[in-house]
Motif scaffolding. Sequence first.
Motif, PDB file in Angstrom:
ATOM      1  N   GLY A 121       0.784  -1.228   0.000  1.00  0.00           N
ATOM      2  CA  GLY A 121       0.000   0.000   0.000  1.00  0.00           C
ATOM      3  C   GLY A 121       0.812   1.272   0.000  1.00  0.00           C
ATOM      4  O   GLY A 121       0.251   2.367  -0.067  1.00  0.00           O
ATOM      5  N   LEU A 122       2.149   1.146   0.050  1.00  0.00           N
ATOM      6  CA  LEU A 122       3.018   2.322   0.076  1.00  0.00           C
ATOM      7  C   LEU A 122       3.561   2.608  -1.328  1.00  0.00           C
ATOM      8  O   LEU A 122       3.304   1.875  -2.280  1.00  0.00           O
ATOM      9  CB  LEU A 122       4.155   2.113   1.074  1.00  0.00           C
ATOM     10  CG  LEU A 122       3.729   1.848   2.523  1.00  0.00           C
ATOM     11  CD1 LEU A 122       4.951   1.686   3.419  1.00  0.00           C
ATOM     12  CD2 LEU A 122       2.819   2.956   3.048  1.00  0.00           C
ATOM     13  N   LEU A 123       4.327   3.658  -1.439  1.00  0.00           N
ATOM     14  CA  LEU A 123       4.775   4.162  -2.728  1.00  0.00           C
ATOM     15  C   LEU A 123       5.551   3.137  -3.549  1.00  0.00           C
ATOM     16  O   LEU A 123       5.443   3.101  -4.777  1.00  0.00           O
ATOM     17  CB  LEU A 123       5.634   5.419  -2.510  1.00  0.00           C
ATOM     18  CG  LEU A 123       6.136   6.148  -3.752  1.00  0.00           C
ATOM     19  CD1 LEU A 123       4.967   6.680  -4.565  1.00  0.00           C
ATOM     20  CD2 LEU A 123       7.067   7.289  -3.358  1.00  0.00           C
ATOM     21  N   THR A 124       6.351   2.298  -2.903  1.00  0.00           N
ATOM     22  CA  THR A 124       7.173   1.338  -3.642  1.00  0.00           C
ATOM     23  C   THR A 124       6.444   0.029  -3.952  1.00  0.00           C
ATOM     24  O   THR A 124       7.019  -0.860  -4.578  1.00  0.00           O
ATOM     25  CB  THR A 124       8.471   1.025  -2.878  1.00  0.00           C
ATOM     26  OG1 THR A 124       8.154   0.472  -1.594  1.00  0.00           O
ATOM     27  CG2 THR A 124       9.315   2.282  -2.703  1.00  0.00           C
ATOM     28  N   ASP A 125       5.193  -0.086  -3.505  1.00  0.00           N
ATOM     29  CA  ASP A 125       4.365  -1.243  -3.857  1.00  0.00           C
ATOM     30  C   ASP A 125       3.756  -0.961  -5.237  1.00  0.00           C
ATOM     31  O   ASP A 125       2.550  -0.817  -5.402  1.00  0.00           O
ATOM     32  CB  ASP A 125       3.283  -1.451  -2.806  1.00  0.00           C
ATOM     33  CG  ASP A 125       2.420  -2.685  -3.066  1.00  0.00           C
ATOM     34  OD1 ASP A 125       2.848  -3.553  -3.842  1.00  0.00           O
ATOM     35  OD2 ASP A 125       1.313  -2.754  -2.499  1.00  0.00           O
TER      36      ASP A 125
END
Length: 569
Positions: free
Chosen positions: A424-428
């Motif tokens: 759910g974060l930017l690098t996902d």
Amino acid sequence: MTAVDLRVAQRPNAPMTTYRYDEYDSAFVRERVAEFREQVNRRLSGALTEEEFRPFRLMNGLYLQLHAYMLRVAIPYGTLTARQMRRLADIADRWDKGYGHFTTRQNLQYNWPKLVDTPDILESLADVEMHAIQTSGNCIRNVTADHFAGVAPDEIEDPRPTAEFLRQWSSLHSEFSFLPRKFKIAVNGAVSDRAAIEVHDIGLEAISNDAGELGFRVSVGGGLGRTPIVGSFINEFLPWQHLLSYLDAILRVYNRYGRRDNKFKARIKILVKALTPEVFAEKVDAEWAHLKDGPTTLTEAEVQRVAQFFVDPAYQPLQDQSAALAALDSEHPGFARWRARNTAAHKKPGYVAVTLSLKPTGVAPGDVTDKQLEAIADLAERYSFGEVRNSHEQNMILADVEQTQLFQLWGELREHGFATPNIGLLTDIICCPGGDFCSLANAKSIPIAEAIQRRFDDLDYLFDIGEVDLNISGCMNACGHHHVGHIGILGVDKKGEEFYQVSLGGSANRDASLGKILGPSFAQEDMADVIEKVIKVYVEQRTEDERFIDTYRRIGIDPFKERVYAANH
């Protein structure tokens, strides 16, 4: 005409967590393998040209990409057994280059099979009740669903039995095998929409009416690609008994009125927009009048026949372990990070659903090696009743893990490269294979994803940024779903050079929205800087508890545009 069951054959010893093929399923898959083997032999002998062979291979999920053939394997509603995972690993090892790629359609792709080997691959898949039928072509594609189906606390109805009805109904359906264009259906059964139903040709949402009766809210005409459109709900409550006949009516209207003279205007979303949703719904109702209460009406017996394969596994009567886990969190910050991002609440006390991240820095999002596929199979057997899911975000899920086993599982996931705490974060990042593999792509996707992951490799900063959906597509076909990313990146061609267009404000969740283009495109080497500037505006402008999408909707696109382009003038 009275309602009849679609199929009555059953396997008495089938496991009770995933659907098992009956005799009909097994027969048609085996027959299709035999047919395709003959077609491949004719191609290899020269009896068929590549152009003549094309429709045969597409009906069996075989594409011709930039460097080699690509085989797309169906994973209905994203559910796999450990045995099937091991077979996927074996195929990757024996007939590919030692890896596979999980897609946004809950499929798995092999990028390097040799044509001569593809019949053997399909036969190997058939041995474990898998296939590649209808993963390509102008037909109803693999039906997708919520990856937390059956375990989510906010679930109204398990969507997997419905998705299985649709698989059986649509498989080799002669009337819908040559539609104007490809057709995609998604099913959601929870309060939260984790299946992105509003950007599918048909989206189904399980609901209950005031009388407590189950039905479906039906969305039609969603889709991405060259003409992104959010679907329109044309039926607010469709009783479950009439699901198949109503979908029959939708497909018949599409088959009759959908354009066939221009493939770029052939999707049902174009038809719904041209007619208006209201007129399209009227045509569906008129067609449905001839089909309602006919032989495709679902019966209670048919529902029970399919639902029996999706009952709960043998859960233990457990107590919630929140206090003990909190103590472990304080002792092991890495475990705390991982548990915060990669575990989700479960309907049963003492259990959680665990997401295995396929997004470590330096690895193409969604790629997994044969050894990792084997490892996931082992983990599923030891920790999650022998079952594993894959999500349209290109990650894997163990849906039924005991809380008491979380710390041990975390250690094993770290060993295999699945414990990146970034769900759910930017690098996902959701990312298509792009120009590294696809002949349709305008630009590479994977290097852009890696550059962004490396720029935001500080976990503390990543956690501080919070939830951001970043999606990358290498061309307008939008296999990376860039239109519905909070931040979307699209590869474009500018006089033979690769550039990237950025959009902001998209969402695939409930009340879906399409991103708005930020401005002129950027060179590859600038992309990490551009995303960093976008994120800095968000961090400066957000209020407490606001996600990126919330801040964007409050302040609009202009502050982002001013920051990103200021240094370029």
